[in-house]
Enzyme design. Structure first.
Site, PDB file in Angstrom:
ATOM      1  N   CYS A   1       0.852  -1.180   0.000  1.00  0.00           N
ATOM      2  CA  CYS A   1       0.000   0.000   0.000  1.00  0.00           C
ATOM      3  C   CYS A   1       0.887   1.228   0.000  1.00  0.00           C
ATOM      4  CB  CYS A   1      -0.875  -0.028   1.261  1.00  0.00           C
ATOM      5  SG  CYS A   1      -2.139   1.243   1.269  1.00  0.00           S
TER       6      CYS A   1
ATOM      7  N   LEU B   1       0.836   5.751   0.032  1.00  0.00           N
ATOM      8  CA  LEU B   1       0.060   6.988   0.160  1.00  0.00           C
ATOM      9  C   LEU B   1       1.007   8.166   0.373  1.00  0.00           C
ATOM     10  CD1 LEU B   1      -2.623   8.609   0.672  1.00  0.00           C
ATOM     11  CD2 LEU B   1      -2.279   8.101   3.104  1.00  0.00           C
TER      12      LEU B   1
ATOM     13  N   GLU C   1       2.073  -5.140  -5.123  1.00  0.00           N
ATOM     14  CA  GLU C   1       0.963  -6.077  -4.936  1.00  0.00           C
ATOM     15  C   GLU C   1      -0.090  -5.865  -6.004  1.00  0.00           C
ATOM     16  OE1 GLU C   1      -2.274  -6.567  -1.428  1.00  0.00           O
ATOM     17  OE2 GLU C   1      -0.182  -6.838  -0.803  1.00  0.00           O
TER      18      GLU C   1
END
Length: 444
Positions: free
Chosen positions: A310, A312, A344
């Site tokens: 992830c 950000l 991913e």
């Protein structure tokens, strides 16, 4: 970006200002006549009154035009409604989705912002969206996509996607305060039930604990002795630092980081079990401490060779090259591990564009400098980029051909320069010599 506003960010003590939207219709003040006495408003025609009473309150799913912060009317779909604290039976506020824009701009609006003459019966969403996209020029759509990035839901089937959208359809937290910034949020985040009545949350920028009131934050800051993320500082170059945070050792921090990230990532699965992840938190440092700019996470053990789960960059720090820096940093870690890596899957369309840009710049830089033939395997060993990602990138650039049972890279210097120019700037450079890090090993 054109007429599209990015989320408003203000430093503490300053005022948030959007273009004022004047109330229309019944909300207008009576005009003064030439003799100074107020003129009588023209009575609303009986047919209009009947139409209003027949369509109000608007049903969820209704499509109508709504006056936005730019003063113009845009098509919206009513997602939810709530009763106001007045006696009138039709006093509702409506939570609307602007069908031209990303979900992050969904908001509560008052009745006077809606053009009731434009009310439509519910139409098929896919047909409407297709018509809307045809009306927009390619340039307009690219500008909106750049500013309002919708992360894909390719991993969800139709039923799961409907369930996701139903559960997250109304933004629960409108703004947060983090350090010296007040930031408008973009999406729903499943904070604990005791925060259900909070439109604004106050975060400690160092430990990421969150509170309902400013006074609570001020009391907390007097006691909090952290001046940087918990964990090990593994990189420092100038004013930039990177901290590695083990989700198992710093569980509360990891969970709070996920709550925060979910406010700006539509697709993110919220991990309550953060033990399995490492978080790499990028900070700008000054004499007050190390202030979080963004982060990426990765699994401690990935059988699929994923080097990033992830990613950000917080809104105040976007469009400064930090996203590209985080991607490049994930590959520097892979090099240290002696492994190839890949993000991913699945990647959204815009996620793929970001990575394709990084892969393009790295690979073409090598091809420009390299003398003689070079194989995909050699490129993979040099860059830690997975061979499949190298192959698809070079194929998309039409720099590879299949001859006599093998792939051959065709690297014409003029073509390489053209593709490098199209790929844009590479952002902030990662100085690998400043990275002090050893790969994660499970302690017995």
């Amino acid at each position: 970006m054109g007429s599209i506003d990015t989320p408003t960010i203000t430093e503490n003590g300053s005022t948030q200002s959007h273009a004022a939207v004047e109330p229309a219709g019944d909300g207008q003040n009576p005009l003064a006549s030439s003799n100074g006495a107020p003129e009588q408003m023209t009575p609303e025609p009986e047919a209009t009154k009947k139409r209003r009473s027949s369509i109000l309150p608007l049903e969820v799913g209704t499509r109508v035009l709504c006056r936005w912060r730019d003063g113009k009317y845009h098509p919206v779909k009513v997602i939810e409604r709530r009763k106001m604290h007045f006696d009138e039976p039709n006093d509702y506020e409506y939570y609307v989705h602007y069908t031209e824009f990303n979900r992050r701009l969904d908001e509560w609006v008052k009745l006077e912002q809606l053009d009731l003459d434009s009310v439509e019966t519910v139409v098929d969403v896919k047909v409407e969206d297709k018509v809307t996209s045809l009306k927009m020029t390619r340039h307009q759509k690219r500008k909106i996509d750049e500013t309002h990035v919708e992360v894909g839901h390719e991993e969800l089937d139709a039923a799961s996607l409907r369930e996701h959208e139903e559960f997250t359809k109304v933004k629960n937290i409108a703004t947060i305060e983090l350090g010296r910034y007040e930031i408008e949020t973009w999406y729903f985040s499943p904070f604990p039930p005791e925060y259900n009545d909070s439109l604004k949350l106050y975060f400690c920028e160092f430990c990421l604990n969150f509170m309902k009131r400013k006074e609570q934050l001020q009391r907390h800051m007097r006691k909090c002795d952290l001046k940087h993320p918990p964990g090990d500082e593994i990189y420092r170059s100038g004013t930039l630092s990177m901290f590695e945070v083990d989700g198992k050792k710093n569980k509360v921090y990891g969970q709070n980081l996920c709550y925060l990230a979910k406010l700006f990532l539509d697709h993110k699965t919220l991990y309550y079990d953060v033990d399995l992840f490492l978080f790499y938190v990028l900070c700008e440092c000054d004499d007050r401490g190390c202030h979080m700019v963004g982060y990426f996470s990765k699994e401690k053990h990935s059988e699929e060779s994923y080097n990033l789960a992830c990613i950000l960059t917080l809104p105040p720090y976007q469009r400064k090259g930090y996203g590209k820096f985080l991607i490049a940093f994930s590959y520097e870690l892979s090099k240290k591990e002696g492994k190839v890596g890949t993000p991913e899957r699945p990647l959204s369309d815009l996620g793929l564009l970001s990575y394709r840009g990084y892969w393009t710049r790295v690979l073409l830089d090598i091809l420009k400098k390299h003398k003689g033939n070079i194989s995909i395997k050699e490129l993979s060993d040099m860059t830690a980029i997975k061979a499949e990602d190298i192959l698809t990138t070079l194929q998309s650039l039409e720099l590879i051909q299949y001859r006599k049972g093998q792939h051959v890279i065709c690297a014409d210097p003029k073509v390489l320069d053209r593709h490098l120019k199209a790929a844009g700037r590479g952002g902030l450079e990662v100085d690998a010599s400043k990275l002090i890090w050893t790969p994660y090993k499970e302690q017995s």
